[in-house]
Design a protein around this motif. Structure first.
Motif, PDB file in Angstrom:
ATOM      1  N   GLY A 156      68.528  63.782 110.428  1.00 16.54           N
ATOM      2  CA  GLY A 156      68.804  64.082 109.206  1.00 16.54           C
ATOM      3  C   GLY A 156      68.688  65.427 108.547  1.00 16.54           C
ATOM      4  N   VAL A 157      68.879  65.823 107.664  1.00 17.59           N
ATOM      5  CA  VAL A 157      68.855  67.073 106.992  1.00 17.59           C
ATOM      6  C   VAL A 157      67.079  66.901 106.410  1.00 17.59           C
ATOM      7  N   TYR A 158      66.555  68.156 106.855  1.00 19.91           N
ATOM      8  CA  TYR A 158      65.253  68.153 106.255  1.00 19.91           C
ATOM      9  C   TYR A 158      65.161  69.571 105.335  1.00 19.91           C
ATOM     10  N   TYR A 159      64.349  68.980 104.003  1.00 16.14           N
ATOM     11  CA  TYR A 159      64.390  69.895 102.883  1.00 16.14           C
ATOM     12  C   TYR A 159      62.898  70.482 102.799  1.00 16.14           C
ATOM     13  N   CYS A 160      62.502  71.676 102.848  1.00 15.85           N
ATOM     14  CA  CYS A 160      61.519  72.223 102.177  1.00 15.85           C
ATOM     15  C   CYS A 160      61.279  71.920 100.801  1.00 15.85           C
TER      16      CYS A 160
END
Length: 115
Positions: A91-95
């Motif tokens: 997936g796309v990981y967001y800080c």
């Protein structure tokens, strides 16, 4: 203005490891937590891990025992060490950081777990 710069995503085989890093820049105070969320294709964004200013940690059940979050308060950075990755971790990981009850998000970094 708070800016978040993420790095460390990529392609990894099942069972492999990746380390994500995020640096928060700008002039601010009142940092409550730093953390990571992710969004898999076709699914809603979900919490992965949080580290609060007092040191309290929180992990999603799906990553407990495999992921470790750590921060450097002096540098305003947060890392996510991800071990024993599986395809469901793709997936796309967001800080994400919360400063004075307002959340800020990075642009996201892609993590793909595939053989």
């Amino acid at each position: 203005q708070v800016q978040l710069l993420e790095s460390g995503g990529g392609l990894v085989q099942p069972g492999g490891s990746l380390r994500l890093s995020c640096a928060a820049s700008g002039t601010f105070s009142g940092l409550n937590f730093m953390g990571w969320d992710r969004q898999a294709p076709g699914k809603q964004r979900e919490l992965v891990a949080r580290i609060h200013s007092g040191g309290r940690l929180h992990y999603a059940d799906s990553v407990k025992g495999r992921f470790t979050i750590a921060s450097d308060n002096a540098k305003n950075t947060v890392d996510l060490q991800m071990n024993n990755l599986n395809p469901d971790d793709t997936g796309v990981y967001y800080c994400v950081v919360e400063i004075n009850l307002r959340e800020y998000w990075g642009q996201g970094t892609q993590v793909t777990v595939s053989s």
